[in-house]
Design a protein around this motif. Structure first.
Motif, PDB file in Angstrom:
ATOM      1  N   SER A 166       0.848  -1.192   0.000  1.00 46.24           N
ATOM      2  CA  SER A 166       0.000   0.000   0.000  1.00 46.24           C
ATOM      3  C   SER A 166       0.881   1.238   0.000  1.00 46.24           C
ATOM      4  O   SER A 166       2.047   1.191   0.353  1.00 46.24           O
ATOM      5  CB  SER A 166      -0.928   0.002   1.212  1.00 46.24           C
ATOM      6  N   GLY A 167       0.304   2.355  -0.442  1.00 41.87           N
ATOM      7  CA  GLY A 167       1.019   3.612  -0.450  1.00 41.87           C
ATOM      8  C   GLY A 167       1.738   3.916  -1.741  1.00 41.87           C
ATOM      9  O   GLY A 167       2.536   4.843  -1.811  1.00 41.87           O
ATOM     10  N   VAL A 168       1.463   3.139  -2.783  1.00 44.19           N
ATOM     11  CA  VAL A 168       2.080   3.377  -4.087  1.00 44.19           C
ATOM     12  C   VAL A 168       1.056   3.062  -5.169  1.00 44.19           C
ATOM     13  O   VAL A 168       0.251   2.137  -5.020  1.00 44.19           O
ATOM     14  CB  VAL A 168       3.369   2.535  -4.270  1.00 44.19           C
ATOM     15  N   GLU A 169       1.074   3.836  -6.224  1.00 45.23           N
ATOM     16  CA  GLU A 169       0.146   3.639  -7.348  1.00 45.23           C
ATOM     17  C   GLU A 169       0.899   3.080  -8.550  1.00 45.23           C
ATOM     18  O   GLU A 169       2.089   3.325  -8.720  1.00 45.23           O
ATOM     19  CB  GLU A 169      -0.484   4.978  -7.731  1.00 45.23           C
ATOM     20  N   GLY A 170       0.213   2.355  -9.394  1.00 40.20           N
ATOM     21  CA  GLY A 170       0.775   1.923 -10.664  1.00 40.20           C
ATOM     22  C   GLY A 170       1.625   0.671 -10.628  1.00 40.20           C
ATOM     23  O   GLY A 170       2.327   0.374 -11.574  1.00 40.20           O
TER      24      GLY A 170
END
Length: 143
Positions: free
Chosen positions: A138-142
């Motif tokens: 969690s805490g990151v996109e893409g």
């Protein structure tokens, strides 16, 4: 997001994907059982940062510095520490200021440092099979 890997190579590949996405100053806080794959994930992270050389657990050194890639990687292992004060004593703030990536195994030892911060969380757990891992990021996109 939760991912399932079937081998250490799969765990490393997921770490490599994250390494290709992280920006300078990223903090990655690992949680999980002993032997769940935190160091394997970090080997992949280093590969994603284009860092040459071998990555091992810094259990006895507390922190290993890996340079020569897109960003430096500061690989911490807090297993032998008793809390955040000891992490500050070894220069935590200096590592943060250097603009690299701080990957922290056993982050729960100093949990208060990661609350309310833009921290990428990686939780690694053993799966049903011997080499299977369930990895929640969690805490990151893409990714």
């Amino acid at each position: 997001m939760t991912y399932h890997t079937q081998s250490p190579a799969g765990t490393e590949a997921l770490g490599e994907r994250l390494g290709r996405l992280v920006a300078p100053g990223a903090v990655i806080a690992y949680t999980g059982d002993l032997g769940a794959g935190k160091t394997a994930f970090t080997r992949g992270l280093a590969r994603g940062l284009d860092i040459p050389g071998r990555v091992t657990s810094p259990t006895f050194t507390i922190v290993d510095e890996h340079t020569g890639g897109r960003l430096p990687l500061f690989h911490f292992d807090l297993y032998r520490l008793s809390g955040a004060d000891e992490l500050y004593d070894i220069g935590w703030e200096d590592y943060l200021a250097r603009g690299g990536v701080c990957a922290v195994e056993w982050s729960e030892v100093a949990e208060e440092l990661f609350r309310g911060q833009d921290t990428i969380r990686v939780d690694l757990r053993r799966g049903a099979g011997e080499e299977e891992r369930e990895i929640t990021i969690s805490g990151v996109e893409g990714l």
